[in-house]
Design a protein around this motif. Sequence first.
Motif, PDB file in Angstrom:
ATOM      1  N   UNK A   8      40.382  44.744  14.944  1.00 57.31           N
ATOM      2  CA  UNK A   8      41.069  45.519  13.804  1.00 57.31           C
ATOM      3  C   UNK A   8      40.963  47.082  14.398  1.00 57.31           C
ATOM      4  N   UNK A   9      39.958  47.311  15.117  1.00 60.10           N
ATOM      5  CA  UNK A   9      39.890  48.678  15.322  1.00 60.10           C
ATOM      6  C   UNK A   9      38.723  48.685  16.447  1.00 60.10           C
ATOM      7  N   UNK A  10      38.580  49.893  17.211  1.00 61.04           N
ATOM      8  CA  UNK A  10      37.377  50.309  18.208  1.00 61.04           C
ATOM      9  C   UNK A  10      37.089  51.381  18.041  1.00 61.04           C
ATOM     10  N   UNK A  11      35.960  51.911  18.304  1.00 60.24           N
ATOM     11  CA  UNK A  11      35.415  53.198  18.523  1.00 60.24           C
ATOM     12  C   UNK A  11      33.917  53.480  18.224  1.00 60.24           C
ATOM     13  N   UNK A  12      33.442  54.509  18.002  1.00 62.71           N
ATOM     14  CA  UNK A  12      32.028  54.831  17.725  1.00 62.71           C
ATOM     15  C   UNK A  12      31.930  55.353  16.440  1.00 62.71           C
ATOM     16  N   UNK A  13      30.656  55.090  16.087  1.00 58.26           N
ATOM     17  CA  UNK A  13      30.055  55.684  14.678  1.00 58.26           C
ATOM     18  C   UNK A  13      28.821  56.387  14.950  1.00 58.26           C
ATOM     19  N   UNK A  14      28.578  57.430  14.351  1.00 58.17           N
ATOM     20  CA  UNK A  14      27.392  58.209  14.258  1.00 58.17           C
ATOM     21  C   UNK A  14      26.903  58.432  12.929  1.00 58.17           C
ATOM     22  N   UNK A  25      37.584  57.311  17.667  1.00 59.03           N
ATOM     23  CA  UNK A  25      38.212  56.055  18.606  1.00 59.03           C
ATOM     24  C   UNK A  25      37.925  55.922  19.938  1.00 59.03           C
ATOM     25  N   UNK A  26      36.735  56.702  20.148  1.00 60.36           N
ATOM     26  CA  UNK A  26      36.220  56.472  21.622  1.00 60.36           C
ATOM     27  C   UNK A  26      35.478  55.154  22.124  1.00 60.36           C
ATOM     28  N   UNK A  27      36.023  54.372  22.610  1.00 55.34           N
ATOM     29  CA  UNK A  27      35.534  53.007  22.963  1.00 55.34           C
ATOM     30  C   UNK A  27      35.406  52.602  24.219  1.00 55.34           C
ATOM     31  N   UNK A  28      34.784  53.213  25.244  1.00 53.42           N
ATOM     32  CA  UNK A  28      34.911  52.922  26.625  1.00 53.42           C
ATOM     33  C   UNK A  28      36.163  52.609  27.096  1.00 53.42           C
ATOM     34  N   UNK A  29      36.821  51.377  27.862  1.00 52.61           N
ATOM     35  CA  UNK A  29      37.915  51.298  28.526  1.00 52.61           C
ATOM     36  C   UNK A  29      39.019  51.098  27.298  1.00 52.61           C
ATOM     37  N   UNK A  30      38.691  50.476  26.068  1.00 49.92           N
ATOM     38  CA  UNK A  30      39.610  50.159  25.234  1.00 49.92           C
ATOM     39  C   UNK A  30      40.133  51.439  24.424  1.00 49.92           C
ATOM     40  N   UNK A  31      41.343  51.505  24.352  1.00 52.35           N
ATOM     41  CA  UNK A  31      42.066  52.859  23.927  1.00 52.35           C
ATOM     42  C   UNK A  31      42.929  52.392  22.729  1.00 52.35           C
ATOM     43  N   UNK A  32      42.296  52.270  21.521  1.00 49.27           N
ATOM     44  CA  UNK A  32      43.246  51.821  20.258  1.00 49.27           C
ATOM     45  C   UNK A  32      44.172  53.069  19.933  1.00 49.27           C
ATOM     46  N   UNK A  33      45.236  52.549  19.572  1.00 47.40           N
ATOM     47  CA  UNK A  33      46.272  53.242  18.776  1.00 47.40           C
ATOM     48  C   UNK A  33      45.542  54.275  17.645  1.00 47.40           C
ATOM     49  N   UNK A  34      46.121  55.009  17.367  1.00 47.94           N
ATOM     50  CA  UNK A  34      45.775  55.813  16.056  1.00 47.94           C
ATOM     51  C   UNK A  34      45.831  54.851  14.877  1.00 47.94           C
ATOM     52  N   UNK A  35      46.844  54.073  15.010  1.00 46.22           N
ATOM     53  CA  UNK A  35      46.970  53.311  13.574  1.00 46.22           C
ATOM     54  C   UNK A  35      45.949  52.263  13.422  1.00 46.22           C
ATOM     55  N   UNK A  36      45.134  51.793  14.291  1.00 41.34           N
ATOM     56  CA  UNK A  36      44.274  51.032  14.257  1.00 41.34           C
ATOM     57  C   UNK A  36      42.827  51.820  13.956  1.00 41.34           C
ATOM     58  N   UNK A  37      42.642  52.905  14.282  1.00 43.61           N
ATOM     59  CA  UNK A  37      41.529  53.600  13.708  1.00 43.61           C
ATOM     60  C   UNK A  37      41.755  54.093  12.227  1.00 43.61           C
ATOM     61  N   UNK A  38      42.942  54.285  11.664  1.00 45.18           N
ATOM     62  CA  UNK A  38      43.489  54.642  10.585  1.00 45.18           C
ATOM     63  C   UNK A  38      43.047  53.492   9.691  1.00 45.18           C
ATOM     64  N   UNK A  59      41.182  60.666  19.653  1.00 43.58           N
ATOM     65  CA  UNK A  59      41.416  61.189  20.982  1.00 43.58           C
ATOM     66  C   UNK A  59      42.816  60.514  21.528  1.00 43.58           C
ATOM     67  N   UNK A  60      43.288  59.564  20.729  1.00 43.61           N
ATOM     68  CA  UNK A  60      44.424  58.830  21.061  1.00 43.61           C
ATOM     69  C   UNK A  60      45.614  59.766  20.813  1.00 43.61           C
ATOM     70  N   UNK A  61      46.673  59.426  21.861  1.00 45.32           N
ATOM     71  CA  UNK A  61      47.997  60.401  21.564  1.00 45.32           C
ATOM     72  C   UNK A  61      48.854  59.566  20.654  1.00 45.32           C
TER      73      UNK A  61
END
Length: 62
Positions: A8-14, A25-38, A59-61
């Motif tokens: 459903x989404x990928x990234x980091x939480x602090x 939305x920084x997740x190693x090799x996986x680059x999710x579209x903004x819609x998934x982070x949203x 960070x996704x364009x």
Amino acid sequence: MTAGGAVAGAGSLKATMGRLDLLTDVSGHYRPDRKYTQQVVDRLRTRGLPLDPDQIKLTSRK
């Protein structure tokens, strides 16, 4: 973790002392579209987690 399966989404939480400081939305090799982070942001907000724009870094364009 999902071995290439759908997510459903990928990234980091602090978080510090139970407070979310940053969601990215920084997740190693996986680059999710903004819609998934949203999608993740929207889900967290509907669950009662207040998120301000300064807590979200995209960070996704797309």
